[in-house]
Motif scaffolding. Sequence first.
Motif, PDB file in Angstrom:
ATOM      1  N   MET A 227      20.135 -25.289  24.872  1.00 62.90           N
ATOM      2  CA  MET A 227      19.484 -24.308  24.458  1.00 62.90           C
ATOM      3  C   MET A 227      19.960 -23.224  23.681  1.00 62.90           C
ATOM      4  SD  MET A 227      16.252 -22.531  23.076  1.00 62.90           S
ATOM      5  CE  MET A 227      15.039 -23.939  24.453  1.00 62.90           C
ATOM      6  N   LYS A 230      20.919 -26.190  20.920  1.00 63.56           N
ATOM      7  CA  LYS A 230      20.036 -26.895  19.882  1.00 63.56           C
ATOM      8  C   LYS A 230      20.192 -25.952  18.417  1.00 63.56           C
ATOM      9  CE  LYS A 230      15.218 -28.196  19.946  1.00 63.56           C
ATOM     10  NZ  LYS A 230      14.315 -27.955  21.087  1.00 63.56           N
ATOM     11  N   TRP A 231      20.200 -24.548  19.247  1.00 61.60           N
ATOM     12  CA  TRP A 231      20.147 -23.592  17.752  1.00 61.60           C
ATOM     13  C   TRP A 231      21.734 -23.560  17.541  1.00 61.60           C
ATOM     14  CZ3 TRP A 231      16.528 -20.884  15.836  1.00 61.60           C
ATOM     15  CH2 TRP A 231      15.033 -19.994  16.399  1.00 61.60           C
ATOM     16  N   ASP A 321      11.903 -22.428  22.027  1.00 63.19           N
ATOM     17  CA  ASP A 321      11.189 -23.896  21.079  1.00 63.19           C
ATOM     18  C   ASP A 321      10.671 -23.157  20.271  1.00 63.19           C
ATOM     19  OD1 ASP A 321      12.869 -26.046  21.531  1.00 63.19           O
ATOM     20  OD2 ASP A 321      11.756 -26.461  24.203  1.00 63.19           O
ATOM     21  N   THR A 322       9.606 -22.361  20.965  1.00 65.63           N
ATOM     22  CA  THR A 322       8.365 -21.468  20.169  1.00 65.63           C
ATOM     23  C   THR A 322       8.820 -21.136  18.985  1.00 65.63           C
ATOM     24  OG1 THR A 322       7.310 -21.501  21.978  1.00 65.63           O
ATOM     25  CG2 THR A 322       6.197 -20.070  19.977  1.00 65.63           C
ATOM     26  N   MET A 324      11.852 -21.821  17.291  1.00 66.76           N
ATOM     27  CA  MET A 324      12.546 -23.026  16.201  1.00 66.76           C
ATOM     28  C   MET A 324      10.913 -23.673  15.502  1.00 66.76           C
ATOM     29  SD  MET A 324      15.157 -25.663  16.883  1.00 66.76           S
ATOM     30  CE  MET A 324      16.187 -24.628  18.031  1.00 66.76           C
ATOM     31  N   GLN A 325       9.824 -23.797  16.088  1.00 69.00           N
ATOM     32  CA  GLN A 325       9.074 -24.143  15.737  1.00 69.00           C
ATOM     33  C   GLN A 325       7.980 -23.331  14.736  1.00 69.00           C
ATOM     34  OE1 GLN A 325       6.384 -25.373  19.208  1.00 69.00           O
ATOM     35  NE2 GLN A 325       7.561 -26.568  19.513  1.00 69.00           N
TER      36      GLN A 325
END
Length: 795
Positions: A227, A230-231, A321-322, A324-325
């Motif tokens: 994570m 990813k960020w 994830d939420t 980022m979306q």
Amino acid sequence: MARVSGISKVKLSVLILLVAGLFIACSQIPEYPVEEPIAARVQSYDYQRDIRPIFEHKCMACHGCYDAPCQLKLTSAEGLERGASILPVYDGARLEDMQPTRLGIDASSTAEWREKGFFSVLHGAEDGELSGLDASVLYKMIELGHSQPVTPNSRLPATISLGTARTNSCPSIDRFADYADDFPHGGMPYGTTGLSDDEFNQLTQWISEGAVVSPALYTPGAAEQAMTEKWEQFLNQSGKREQLVARYLFEHLFAAHLYFPDIEGTHFYELVRSSTPPGQPVRPLRTVRPNDDPEGAFFYRLQPLRQAIVEKTHIVYALGDTRMQRFESLFFQPDWDVVNLPGYSYKERANPFVTFDPIPAKARYQFLLDDAEYFVRNFIRGPVCRGQIATDVIRDQFWTVFEDPEQEAYVNDAKYRAKASPLLGLPGQKSDLLALGPEWLEYNEKRNDYLKLRGQYYAERKPEGATADELWDGDNWNQDALLTIFRHYDSASVRRGLHGRVPRTIWVMDYPLLERTYYELVANFNVFGSVSHQGQTRLYFDLIRNGAEHNMLRFVPAKQRESLYAHWYQGNAKIKHALTYTGLDTATPVAMDYTGADSNDAVMQRFSQLLMDRTAAVSGPPDTLNRCPHNNCQRPSISSAQQQLESTLQPLARANGASLPVISLLPEVTFLRVTQGDQRWVYTLVHNRAHSSVAFMFGEESRLLPKEDTLTLIEGTLGSYPNFSFNVPLEELPSFVDSLSAIQEQPGLHSLADRWGVRRTHPEFWDIMADFKRSTEERAPEQAGILDVNRYENL
């Protein structure tokens, strides 16, 4: 040079007089040698396992932040090794900016810290052998404290100076003997119940063996590591749109403690600009502000926090994830483009509305609204909010609400936005003394021009007047739409919901107000700045408060606005209004039903009811603790024992200083622990001081209205700096409330503390402080941190 108007000259003269009394001479920074510590081959104790818990239990409550005495920050191994300094970070009178001393940023070795004036508190070495305890300031401090025990739960002698205003001596080892002679009760833990024999013996043995310190380990699991990668990939994309959004996000998240709520056992992280790319060790840039020129290539990196969490700086923000979306939909689904990326000039730092103009304004506003409590908490737990002068710009209890993003003018009308943006710059970038007057005058005039533009626009857009649907309802799910802010003399707190009785003022914030507040108090604030920088920041925040009150007046009847405003700005504040603020709109009506509301109190009650009706889906259950006129309100979701408890406390919240004089005598924040067998409940008694106005930096005592003081009851702990606490068995709570209510003068509080108080000298003081932290962990574990006791009073 343009001629300064007569009224501007008056303003400038008043301003210079306000700050003239703050100037003092600069201190010289001493140089200290770099010690060469020698460690015993066999270590009896491990720092992280055995020693750090002692510091966490009894030391970090004072030594955890910029205001740690002598800058001795014990929340990490790096801070302990850095040591102490005689130079304070908080200095309201320095004429020039000081060199920053941020742990983990502004020096990368012990030698560099010694050059900056820090000296070791751990150890020394003589001729290559252990010098043991004689060279350790830390040992000398705990030994002095251990040799001078205090009488259990007694008041401390007057010779022990308490509070953040005291002057710290910060002795190095060669001056310690004189310090001990001058301050025999100056040992550690300072002014509190001391170390147990076992704790003292462990620390003594550890220091005698070389005080070996080891940093906290960082061992993320595979999911957490993925994570973070990813960020970092998301924030370091190469497109111009992506670069501009990443900069905007960084400037709003740099102070956050970031975490991944969907990953169990996640660490906290901070977002930094690093000279090294992902995959390499993080090396943060040493810029003072997040929007200072990086002067070269950099990368956004997530750096794990390897330190204990103290509540006063713990500002949490969830990634994942939420999130980022959400960022993808907010910032990249709209159609917009960037021709040239902005730089880091004075103009671009001072006006974020111009700098980030290509990003859709509605996206920026919605980003702030999504986590409004987080952004307000930045104002409160950031370094700006420390000290009475910094906080007396706001009232002790007020509600904050926001304009609906579908109707807010700035984010919905491009032509209006183009006119408004040049007027929304912020002072404080120029910190030399001569800039104080001109900078403040320039930005004050721009702000007033903006208010005139705004008022005219709204009046023309809705000539029939404001409607309740212009207030944001949280989209019927987001509870950040309603916030209560409490000021506690020299600190403050925020909590979701409308807590306490209907306040004297309610802030209505639009996008320009919310964004300017953030940039003025967080992104552009330099805790190491000069008196000029600090003065400009404080003075402009006064304008922000006034602007939020102007916004609220749109929602009340035109005929009542002058009366309400005069109630908020009594006495000499009328002069401040004439010199500084802009006039009121007393012509445009309001399209809301105020039938029968003819007094100031009735208008505020009616507006609050209309607000609650509008936001019913997110306002939660009514605050029966504080808004229960007949003392017959009960929450059905709590046990009968807790219902009994709250019923006993409710009368305190209905009184004021006139009917219950003890209210004006109470500390700002008092924790109350009520016990019954293995059960315990925690509440906070918040003393709200009434003021005739909050328009001036100085002379607060002359503006207090003690007979109008109130008390707000909050379930759980509120505030990072408790001023006192009581520990009361449930069966004794009626007697406690009766005794409290009967107090007329300060000695009565001392008698109350004799029976139920948890004084600094209480044998269980540290255990009870830890239990207050546990109560937060039970309610919101990600929010919990060590409480600060620097402001704990000697009742």
